[in-house]
Structure formats: C-alpha cells, structure tokens
Write a protein that holds these residues in place. Structure first.
Motif, mmCIF file in Angstrom:
data_model
loop_
_atom_site.group_PDB
_atom_site.id
_atom_site.type_symbol
_atom_site.label_atom_id
_atom_site.label_comp_id
_atom_site.label_asym_id
_atom_site.label_seq_id
_atom_site.Cartn_x
_atom_site.Cartn_y
_atom_site.Cartn_z
ATOM 1 N N LEU A 1 0.848 -1.179 0.159
ATOM 2 C CA LEU A 1 -0.073 0.037 0.089
ATOM 3 C C LEU A 1 0.963 1.328 0.019
ATOM 4 N N VAL A 2 2.257 1.165 0.117
ATOM 5 C CA VAL A 2 3.008 2.292 -0.032
ATOM 6 C C VAL A 2 4.137 2.227 -0.906
ATOM 7 N N PHE A 3 4.158 3.165 -1.978
ATOM 8 C CA PHE A 3 5.162 2.786 -3.068
ATOM 9 C C PHE A 3 5.595 3.903 -3.435
ATOM 10 N N TRP A 4 6.862 4.057 -3.976
ATOM 11 C CA TRP A 4 7.355 5.403 -4.435
ATOM 12 C C TRP A 4 6.989 5.551 -6.033
ATOM 13 N N LEU B 1 -7.125 -3.543 -4.928
ATOM 14 C CA LEU B 1 -7.314 -2.544 -5.907
ATOM 15 C C LEU B 1 -5.633 -2.070 -6.118
ATOM 16 N N ALA B 2 -4.892 -2.432 -5.057
ATOM 17 C CA ALA B 2 -3.649 -1.887 -5.210
ATOM 18 C C ALA B 2 -2.733 -2.139 -6.274
ATOM 19 N N PRO B 3 -2.577 -3.243 -6.678
ATOM 20 C CA PRO B 3 -1.830 -3.573 -7.958
ATOM 21 C C PRO B 3 -2.209 -2.571 -9.030
ATOM 22 N N ALA B 4 -3.568 -2.505 -9.340
ATOM 23 C CA ALA B 4 -3.958 -1.938 -10.633
ATOM 24 C C ALA B 4 -3.781 -0.129 -10.359
ATOM 25 N N ILE B 5 -3.817 0.131 -9.053
ATOM 26 C CA ILE B 5 -3.157 1.558 -8.766
ATOM 27 C C ILE B 5 -2.078 1.957 -8.846
ATOM 28 N N LYS B 6 -1.200 0.919 -8.581
ATOM 29 C CA LYS B 6 0.321 1.031 -8.751
ATOM 30 C C LYS B 6 0.616 1.057 -10.365
ATOM 31 N N GLU B 7 0.073 0.195 -11.024
ATOM 32 C CA GLU B 7 0.271 0.186 -12.518
ATOM 33 C C GLU B 7 0.014 1.539 -12.972
ATOM 34 N N LYS B 8 -1.234 2.084 -12.566
ATOM 35 C CA LYS B 8 -1.717 3.468 -13.092
ATOM 36 C C LYS B 8 -0.795 4.545 -12.731
ATOM 37 N N LEU B 9 -0.302 4.586 -11.496
ATOM 38 C CA LEU B 9 0.346 5.838 -10.922
ATOM 39 C C LEU B 9 2.080 5.774 -10.940
ATOM 40 N N ILE B 10 2.661 4.494 -11.536
ATOM 41 C CA ILE B 10 3.796 4.357 -11.354
ATOM 42 C C ILE B 10 4.812 5.361 -12.000
#
Length: 700
Positions: A34-37, A82-91
């Motif tokens: 849930l926390v990523f750069w 939802l986290a994987p899709a969110i990360k893919e969208k925002l990376i």
C-alpha cells in the motif's frame, strides 16, 4: 499463426496482499503493498494508501476541518485488491496526479459508507463493498448523481483492471457526461482593478529592495521611521553576511543573526528588539517574503496566460553562470530589448512560448530575472542542504536503517531537489521555502491568498461608497481572463487566442471562451449588428460593411466618423499605396518639370517626402517595397549621389520611409521587407527610376 499467448493465467501473477488493521501497525515492511514510490522523472512522490485500509475519522492536521470532506471507514480487503492496478496506473505519474487519484478514491469510500447507512435505514440487502465483486448498479447510479466525470472514471478504470485480472468482466457502467458549464469571470474593469493592485504590491517590494541598496550605498538618506528601520536591519544583516563570507558561508541563518546577543534564543530576540533589530525586517530588506513571492507569481500568471503548473515547473540551473542559469529565458534573437520565455506544459506535452519586453516592469521575464538574481544565496544554501541530505540518505540505505526513517529522508531529498531548481524561492518564518502546487495560493495553511487581496480591495471600495465588489477569483481564472482579453483586443479572433494559449485544437480554445463576459458581449454584439443591418436595408441605401462594423464594435456612429470615411474613400492611391490629398498639384521641389493642367497627375510619387501623402492601413506593402528598393539602390550607386539633394535626396526618403514603417507591426514589416529584397535580388521585381518621365506608373 500468432505469437500471442492466448492462454495466459492472470490469476497466477495477480495475488493481492491483504493487510488487516492490526498488521499495519507491526512491521513497516507489511505496508509495502500500500506504500510505494512513483518513478516520475522530475516529480516522484510517495503514494500511501494506508488510510484507505484503516479509515480516517478526522483531519490529520488541525485547522483543516472546514475544508475536509468528512470521515470514512477503512476497507482493507478492497484497497489491497485494487492496489496492483493503482500502482500500475500511478507508477509513472507526477505528484499532483497521485494526490488527485487518492482523493478520488476517498470520495468513493465515503459513497460506500453512505450506501451502507442506507442499507441499515431502509433494510435493503446489499452486501457491503469489500471487493470488486460487490459493486452493483446501485453504486453506479449513486456515483453518477454525486461525482464528476473525472472522479467517476478514475475508480471505474481501476476496478475494471482488477476485475479483468481476476477473470471477471469489466463493469458496464456509463459515467456522467462532461458538464458544459459557463465560467463566471469578472468584468474587464474588475480584472484590471485586481491586476493593478497586484502590480503595485510587487513594485513596492522591488522599490523596497532598491531603496535599501541606495541607503547602504549612501546615495539616499532615510526619510521616515520605516526606512530607518530597514537601513539599520539591512546594515546588521550585511555585516553578519560579510563576516560569514570570509569563512566560506554566504547564507545567513536566523541562528547566525541571533548569535552574539545571548546564549538564549528568546533573550537574543529581546536584546535585538531593544536595539531596533528584527530578523523579519532583515529578511524583508534583502529577500522576497511569502507575500512578495506570491504577488510576483500571480502577476506573472496574469501577464503570460500560462497554466499554474507550467509556471511552477520552470527550472533554474544552479551549476551555471549568468543568463545560462535560466535556459528557459533568452534574449530575442532579433531584438535585445525583448525576450522569449519558454515553458513546458506537461499535461499537453507541448511548449508554451511567451514574447515579452524587458523594459515592462510587470513582464513575467523581468520578474523572473529579478527573483533569480536576488535569491541566489538562498539557492546556494539549498544546494548545501541537499548535498548533506543525499549523503545521509545514502548512509541510511547502506546501514539498513528503519524503513520509515529512509522514507522520511527520501522525501526530504526530493523536496530539496525541487527547491534547488525553483524560480519561486522566498524566506518564510526563518526557513527557505519555494512555491508548490499546494502552497502558491495560500498565505498560511488555509488562508487563500487571492481571497485576502479581494477582501482588502472590496473593503476599500466600501469605504469610498462603492457597491461594485470584486467577485471571488482563483489563480486558474487568470488564464481565462487572459483568453478573454486576447479575444477582445484581437477583434474576436479565436485563432489569436489559440496561438497565445498554446492550444493544439480549437475545441480547447472554445472551452476557454465559454465564459460569462464573452457570452454577454456576444449577445450585445448580435443585437447591435441585427438592428444596424435591418436599419440599412429598410433605408434602401444598401449595406455598408464598414459602417456596420463600426456600429457593431463601437456601438456608435457620429457625423465626424462619416466625414472621415468619405474623405478616406475619396483619397487617390499612389504606387506605394499611400493616399494623396492633391495628386494633380505635386510640390515643385519634387516634380520641377510637372505642368499642372487639371488632368495630369503626379508621376514622381515619392510620397514619404510629400506633404500631400497620407498613411493608410494598406500602405504597409508599398512602404516596405519602397524601403527595399532604396536599400537595393543604395548598395549599387555612390553614396554621394544617394545622399545628394538634401531634404529630397534618396537618403531623406529612406529615413522618412523607415519612420513611417514604425506605425506598423515590426514583425510584419520585417517579413515584407525581406520578401521585396528577395524579389529584387532575383530580378522578379525591378525598381523604377524616378526621373519625372511620364512612362512612370500613375495614380490609380
């Protein structure tokens, strides 16, 4: 045959990590899903989705209750799904995009809470949303009613990506349409009133710095207590700065200023105050304050018509000298009195280009140059802090220090990197700050900068008995105000607005022109046009388009206008497209062999030397042609012959023609002269010899 693998197992790679409320408080590494750069080139940021798993009952910072949208409960199963899709969208997204998406998700969480409360009150048997399978058409209908198209589509795209990865069909949800709203803008007079106020505040800051420099140089004496205070404080600041500069330190901190008065910080301030010294006044005398920098930023916004983010993203080169420090700001290649300011609009992937005048005190280019020069010591201090912070971060990574501390250090490094390149540095409460997307319009945590200015203006207007108060305006309205100004001054040219706003399509431009000021003016113009048109038709005199335009644009037609129009239409035109009041009687000094018989007309037509000549808007082409001809002739005959004749020489004619061309657009003049010069060089245009022979082209 195909190289596609059509039997891919999405579930094998998609394994949502479910974090319970208890587990988030144990080991920091459990927060990783849930926390990523992000990996954005220049605006990387930390995305923290933990609040969506835990919920939030109150704002994290005091004083933000009025701006907060309300509490929401945590949904750990849903956010981890939802986290994987969110990360893919925002990376690869920038910081502001990430902040917007997280805010949109919180709005959906509140909607789910509202639906849960409806279930309890009405007895509807709708399963609480804990995964994407629980989404129903009722959530869809409520979202369409409550959300904008952006908020709706942000969640739907993430939910659809998650459902596809889980082997489920995407949601058959149709979002709300784009709202075609009319922007409400201040009138041109109100906008100018705000502009003049901001301009005066900025010029007051520039005058303050110049006055302090004059006081220190001894070229000016203090005239009041304020100037005495500024002089005293600036003198102490400069002395301290010189002392530190001898030790290799060029930025003076608050501690440096307090040192020597007492070992106790509070006692130091009291001792300095008794001596008439204040760190706040010292900073005002030398550097921009928070108010100064925001005045400068908003004035540059007004003058350039740029987006807020484009102006914030201008990057100064700290390792360069002179003008190379601002590669986005350069002298105009054809006129050193002007400049070209270039910014990159990230959202549109396009350059924003602004031409300006160095002499204009409100010009964005001049504002930026002043700020970069004045805040250079602050930038050097930021670079020193950045170097220390990077070393500390590197050591923390090597030593394997607590991940929370590493995250904090990384945030600090990114913030210092942003400040080190920002144009908009200032001193705020003893620390060096730089305007950002979240602080450019706030004087304090919640105080809206423009709101404070407008309140002061309205208070002054009420004190003098005026009832026409300025409406609420935001910084984003400045671009719309600029578009309205260009549209109005260009005579209603949408293409002119498109070019100056840097739009790729006319659709974007027309959205900017859909505002209350232009719409109301358009309605008035239509009424004036139709009334004047049918008046002419019913009068039987036909439609005079020149008169019709005058009535439509100026709303008046005076007798003197008709007299001037008739005089203009009766003017004969010479070879160089100038009007002539008396073509049958040219001056004897220009045409000594001319015999006036009432029929013969002037054959010399050196109109810029003649008192009968009249400049008209159509004269541009002919004047540039004649100027190019004279330049062509000057390069091919002896200079003494070219200058012979005094006030009727070719040189005098060339000087007069050049003076006449100053009445026209400089860029159009240069383009036309170059065109005629090229034609003369190629022989496609030949220069006539003005010797009075009747074979010369006459007046038509």
């Amino acid at each position: 045959m195909t190289i596609r693998k059509i039997d891919k197992d999405h579930l094998q790679t998609f394994q949502p990590h479910v974090v319970s409320i208890e587990s988030t408080n144990s080991k920091p590494e459990n927060l990783d899903p849930l926390v990523f750069w992000t990996l954005h080139d220049t605006k990387a940021c930390l995305v923290d989705l933990t609040d969506l798993a835990l919920g939030q009952a109150r704002p994290k910072k005091a004083g933000l209750e009025e701006q907060w949208s309300g509490a929401y409960t945590g949904r750990p199963l849903l956010i981890n799904e939802l986290a994987p899709a969110i990360k893919e969208k925002l990376i690869w997204a920038a910081e502001r995009t990430c902040q917007g998406l997280v805010a949109n998700l919180k709005s959906w969480w509140r909607l789910f809470d509202e639906m849960d409360r409806e279930n309890q009150e009405t007895g509807l048997k709708i399963h609480p949303v804990s995964c994407v399978r629980d989404l129903t058409h009722l959530h869809h209908q409520l979202a369409v009613q409550k959300f904008s198209a952006n908020t709706f589509s942000a969640f739907r795209s993430i939910a659809d990506a998650t459902r596809r990865a889980l082997g489920q069909p995407p949601l058959a949800w149709v979002g709300p349409g784009e709202r075609n709203t009319t922007r409400r803008l201040p009138t041109p007079d109100q906008a100018r009133e705000l502009f003049l106020h901001i301009k005066r505040e900025w010029l007051d800051a520039v005058d303050r710095w110049n006055m302090v420099e004059n006081l220190q140089a001894g070229t000016q004496l203090p005239e009041n207590d304020r100037q005495v205070s500024l002089h005293r404080n600036a003198l102490y600041f400069t002395q301290t700065q010189d002392t530190l500069g001898a030790k290799g330190k060029y930025y003076v901190t608050v501690d440096d200023l307090l040192e020597g008065w007492s070992t106790n910080r509070v006692a130091s301030r009291a001792a300095m105050a008794r001596a008439g010294l204040s760190t706040q006044v010292m900073h005002e005398a030398i550097y921009p304050t928070s108010t100064d920098i925001r005045m400068a930023f908003h004035l540059a916004l007004i003058g350039g018509g740029w987006n807020v983010q484009t102006l914030l993203d201008l990057k100064v080169k700290s390792n360069a000298i002179g003008s190379a420090r601002t590669p986005f700001l350069k002298d105009h290649p054809q006129n050193s009195d002007r400049y070209i300011l270039t910014g990159f609009k990230s959202r549109g992937k396009s350059d924003q280009i602004l031409h300006g005048d160095w002499k204009a005190d409100r010009s964005p280019g001049r504002i930026i140059r002043i700020l970069v020069e004045r805040t250079w010591p602050l930038r050097l201090e930021i670079l020193g802090q950045l170097k220390d912070a990077q070393i500390e971060l590197q050591r923390a990574n090597v030593e394997g220090i607590d991940q929370i501390l590493v995250t904090r250090l990384k945030k600090h490094v990114l913030e210092l990197q942003r400040k080190s390149t920002s144009v908009w540095l200032y001193i705020g409460k003893g620390s060096i700050e730089a305007l950002s997307a979240t602080t450019f319009d706030k004087n304090a945590r919640t105080a809206q900068f423009l709101r404070q200015i407008i309140d002061r203006i309205n208070e002054h207007k009420s004190n003098i008995g005026s009832t026409e108060n300025l409406p609420g305006i935001t910084a984003s309205d400045f671009r719309d105000i600029f578009a309205e100004y260009v549209y109005r001054t260009s005579g209603g040219s949408v293409l002119a607005v498109k070019r100056l706003l840097g739009h790729r399509s006319l659709d974007s431009t027309t959205r900017y022109l859909n505002n209350s000021v232009i719409n109301q003016e358009g309605a008035r113009t239509f009424v004036r046009y139709t009334n004047a048109f049918w008046t002419m038709v019913s009068g039987g005199g036909g439609v005079d388009h020149t008169v019709l335009r005058q009535v439509t644009e100026r709303d008046e037609l005076l007798p003197i206008h008709m007299v001037r129009l008739e005089e203009y239409r009766e003017l004969k035109r010479s070879r160089i497209k100038m009007g002539c009041r008396d073509p049958q009687n040219p001056p004897a000094r220009l045409a000594p062999f001319f015999i006036a018989d009432g029929q013969e007309i002037c054959t010399m037509q050196r109109c810029t030397l003649c008192e009968h000549g009249v400049l008209t808007p159509e004269s541009l082409e002919g004047l540039t042609m004649r100027f190019a001809e004279l330049g062509f002739l000057k390069a091919r005959i002896p200079i003494e012959y070219f200058a012979r004749g005094g006030d009727i020489s070719f040189q005098a004619e060339m000087n007069n023609t050049e003076a006449a061309l100053k009445c026209f657009d400089p860029e159009k003049v240069r383009e036309s002269i170059d065109m005629w010069a090229e034609r003369l060089a190629k022989g496609t245009h030949r220069m006539p010899e003005f010797n009075g022979i009747s074979r010369m082209q006459g007046i038509g």
